[in-house]
Write a protein that holds these residues in place. Structure first.
Motif, mmCIF file in Angstrom:
data_model
loop_
_atom_site.group_PDB
_atom_site.id
_atom_site.type_symbol
_atom_site.label_atom_id
_atom_site.label_comp_id
_atom_site.label_asym_id
_atom_site.label_seq_id
_atom_site.Cartn_x
_atom_site.Cartn_y
_atom_site.Cartn_z
ATOM 1 N N GLN A 1 0.934 -1.522 -0.158
ATOM 2 C CA GLN A 1 -0.303 0.313 0.039
ATOM 3 C C GLN A 1 1.074 1.587 0.081
ATOM 4 N N ALA A 2 1.584 1.526 0.757
ATOM 5 C CA ALA A 2 2.769 2.231 0.631
ATOM 6 C C ALA A 2 3.706 2.387 -0.243
ATOM 7 N N VAL A 3 4.167 1.631 -1.452
ATOM 8 C CA VAL A 3 4.804 1.860 -2.532
ATOM 9 C C VAL A 3 3.981 2.254 -3.475
ATOM 10 N N GLU A 4 2.557 2.160 -3.742
ATOM 11 C CA GLU A 4 1.326 2.515 -4.588
ATOM 12 C C GLU A 4 1.693 4.054 -4.786
ATOM 13 N N GLY A 5 2.257 5.325 -3.408
ATOM 14 C CA GLY A 5 1.829 6.321 -3.452
ATOM 15 C C GLY A 5 3.574 6.583 -3.259
ATOM 16 N N THR A 6 4.198 5.578 -3.301
ATOM 17 C CA THR A 6 5.563 6.233 -3.512
ATOM 18 C C THR A 6 5.934 6.151 -5.332
ATOM 19 N N LYS A 7 5.157 5.184 -6.052
ATOM 20 C CA LYS A 7 5.047 5.100 -7.633
ATOM 21 C C LYS A 7 4.641 6.548 -7.928
#
Length: 529
Positions: A263-269
């Motif tokens: 869930q966190a890396v979705e925002g990073t991407k």
């Protein structure tokens, strides 16, 4: 949109996110915000005790309540149960076979079919739209993948009916995207475009042909090798390895930690699509240890570069299967959330010559393009645009071969291109040498001329000469002479022009008329199918 007290919406239901759009008072597509103020509503349902969650609230349940969270029901709709379904949805609500051979999600004592899940979700989207607009929804245009079977289309139509969502039309996703990008409008002219839709769980590549009010999908292919999830996996492994090096804790062996990190890396991407670096932070990732890190775009591109190859291969295959060369594609239309990745866009652009336009300008966000296109289609229906309606639903016939004027034995000047949606009409103006009293018109079918490969030579001048020859070579050559016409004229002067009009009706009969406007002289040939 509202016309004569009727309110129509466009709707894109994806496996990860769904988007609702309308045509506003300025006649522009506008995306509706949901109850959380977001333009995208996650395509999830979740259950906890007597509570039922939808959208963002359901997605938040993934970390602590994944076994009661329902995801991926769109693609299961209308399909028979297979063991691979259960494997693909491991980590979420379990999937089992129903008595009728379909698939059901098992949430405690509740057995929820894919149809029931879709009905509940669509009903919530309808409520979201009605609450936002303050009025009842009278109709919706809904996009479906181009590879949806007849059974799947029938199933989602039935789900709309049971959800109280009046369905105006199902359109294919690439057709909706093409409409939003302006293809098929009367003023846009003929265009051959490749629609590259990089979604959450897979990518669809389609070649579409468009002309005055008509759009037709010529060829398409689907791949799960490139998607938002695949890119997320790369980032998850990268940050998990970083966490393990720093703390000696294996994150990949902890399902809950992986879900939190995903869930966190979705925002990073998403941040990396507009910024040169992006943070990734997870509170209590594993064993009570917080995680804080970041990645720059260069490192991200290096990590993900291998994941793009299957998409490039799919694009080349679709263009080839449709009988085209990459150089014959006028535009590449990007859509889908993962298509915002800049390096991926650059790799796609590298396949095509510089003259091909790479477009990502149809909406504020690329995952809003299809819903906005559906809203455009709803506006066409409201205005009585029956031809555009049929074309977007893939009911338009297309021309099987390029047709044009034969200039020589190896050169065809195209007038109507292959895969032009029918009916279609085009005119060209032909100049005559001064003093000429006869206009000879040869009409032929043709085919594309494959580009001549440039030899890998050390001599730069020789390479440049070969490139110039390739650029000067005709793009089409005649394959079958259809008609020869001779128009008798008075002696031509510098201003004399012969207008040649090609018309192909829905019956695929070709009518060619050559006329000289000043004298009024004309000749016509009719070529049956």
């Amino acid at each position: 949109m509202s016309t004569a007290a009727k309110t129509y919406i466009g709707l894109s239901v994806g496996n990860h996110n769904s988007v609702i759009a309308i045509i506003n008072k300025d006649h522009r597509a506008e995306v509706i915000a949901n109850e959380d103020g977001e333009h995208k509503t996650p395509t999830y349902l979740a259950f906890s005790g007597d509570e039922e969650y939808h959208g963002s609230q359901a997605k938040h349940q993934i970390v602590r309540n994944a076994q009661n969270t329902v995801a991926g029901f769109r693609d299961i709709l209308g399909k028979a149960y297979t063991a691979s379904m259960a494997e693909q949805h491991a980590g979420f609500a379990a999937i089992e076979a129903s008595e009728d051979g379909g698939a059901v999600f098992v949430i405690g004592d509740l057995r929820l079919s894919a149809h029931d899940a879709t009905v509940r979700y669509l009903a919530r989207l309808r409520t979201t739209a009605e609450d936002y607009l303050g009025r009842k929804i009278d109709g919706a245009v809904l996009a479906v993948p181009v590879w949806f079977t007849g059974e799947q289309r029938a199933s989602i139509s039935a789900a709309c009916a049971d959800a109280g969502l009046p369905l105006l039309q199902l359109v294919t996703e690439p057709a909706a995207a093409a409409l939003q990008y302006g293809l098929g409008r009367e003023s846009s002219g003929d265009s051959v475009a490749v629609v590259v839709d990089v979604g959450g769980t897979g990518s669809d590549v389609s070649l579409v042909a468009a002309t005055g009010g008509l759009v037709a999908v010529v060829a398409s292919a689907h791949t799960t090798a490139v998607s938002g999830e695949v890119i997320d996996d790369v980032l998850v492994r990268h940050f998990a390895a970083e966490f393990t090096r720093a703390h000696g804790v294996d994150v990949m062996g902890n399902a809950r930690a992986v879900r939190k990190l995903r869930q966190a890396v979705e925002g990073t991407k998403r941040t990396l699509s507009s910024a040169t670096s992006a943070p990734c932070a997870v509170e209590s990732l594993a064993e009570g240890i917080d995680f804080n890190s970041s990645v720059n775009r260069t490192r991200f591109d290096i990590l993900c570069q291998r994941t793009y190859a299957p998409l490039l291969e799919t694009i080349e295959k679709v263009v080839k299967d449709a009988g085209y060369e990459l150089a014959q594609v006028d535009q590449v239309l990007l859509c889908g959330g993962a298509a915002r990745v800049r390096r991926l866009q650059a790799r796609v652009a590298s396949l095509f010559p510089e003259e091909t336009e790479i477009r990502d300008d149809a909406a504020e966000e690329l995952d809003e393009v299809i819903a906005a296109g559906c809203a455009e289609q709803a506006a066409l229906i409201a205005q009585g645009g029956a031809d555009a309606q049929a074309a977007a639903d893939l009911k338009a016939d297309v021309l099987a071969h390029v047709v044009g004027l034969q200039i020589s034995a190896d050169h065809l000047a195209p007038v109507l291109r292959k895969d032009t949606p029918l009916p279609a009409a085009r005119s060209v103006s032909v100049a005559l040498p001064k003093g000429e009293t006869r206009a000879y018109i040869a009409v032929s079918e043709g085919e594309a001329v494959p580009p001549k490969p440039v030899a890998d030579e050390d001599d730069e001048e020789e390479v440049e000469e070969e490139e110039e020859e390739a650029a000067a070579a005709p793009l089409y050559r005649p394959t079958r002479l259809l008609a020869e016409m001779v128009l008798e004229l008075d002696a031509a002067d510098e201003s004399t022009r012969v207008e040649v009009t090609f018309f192909v009706g829905s019956d695929k009969k070709l009518t060619v008329t050559a006329s000289e406007p000043v004298s009024g002289k004309t000749i016509t040939a009719v070529i049956p199918q």
